[in-house]
Scaffold this motif. Structure first.
Motif: not given
Length: 73
Positions: A1-5, A22-31, A33-46
């Motif tokens: 995903x990061x390469x695509x970005x 590719x350290x565990x800490x950096x990958x965790x942070x990337x994940x 950040x990615x989840x936050x971006x997805x949630x910000x771009x999502x519509x409410x399920x309501x």
């Protein structure tokens, strides 16, 4: 995903090399950040029907039933 970005960010140029830490800490942070971006771009399920996923609840009877069903859960 990061390469695509990175590719999208460099467009129309295509990067020749990618560097993703590719350290565990950096990958965790990337994940996170990615989840936050997805949630910000999502519509409410309501905004969508819980049965069919349709976001076009124009008929008042269907909308009323849906809201009633939602309130009882």
């Amino acid at each position: 995903m990061e390469m695509a970005k990175m590719t999208v960010m460099e467009f129309p140029n295509i990067p020749k090399y990618f560097h993703v830490e590719s350290s565990k800490r950096c990958i965790k942070t990337l994940r996170q950040d990615m989840a936050e971006e997805i949630f910000k771009g999502s519509d409410s399920r309501d905004m969508f029907c819980s049965f069919c996923g349709n976001g076009d609840l124009l008929h008042p009877v269907i909308a009323a039933l849906w809201m009633r069903q939602k309130d009882t859960v």
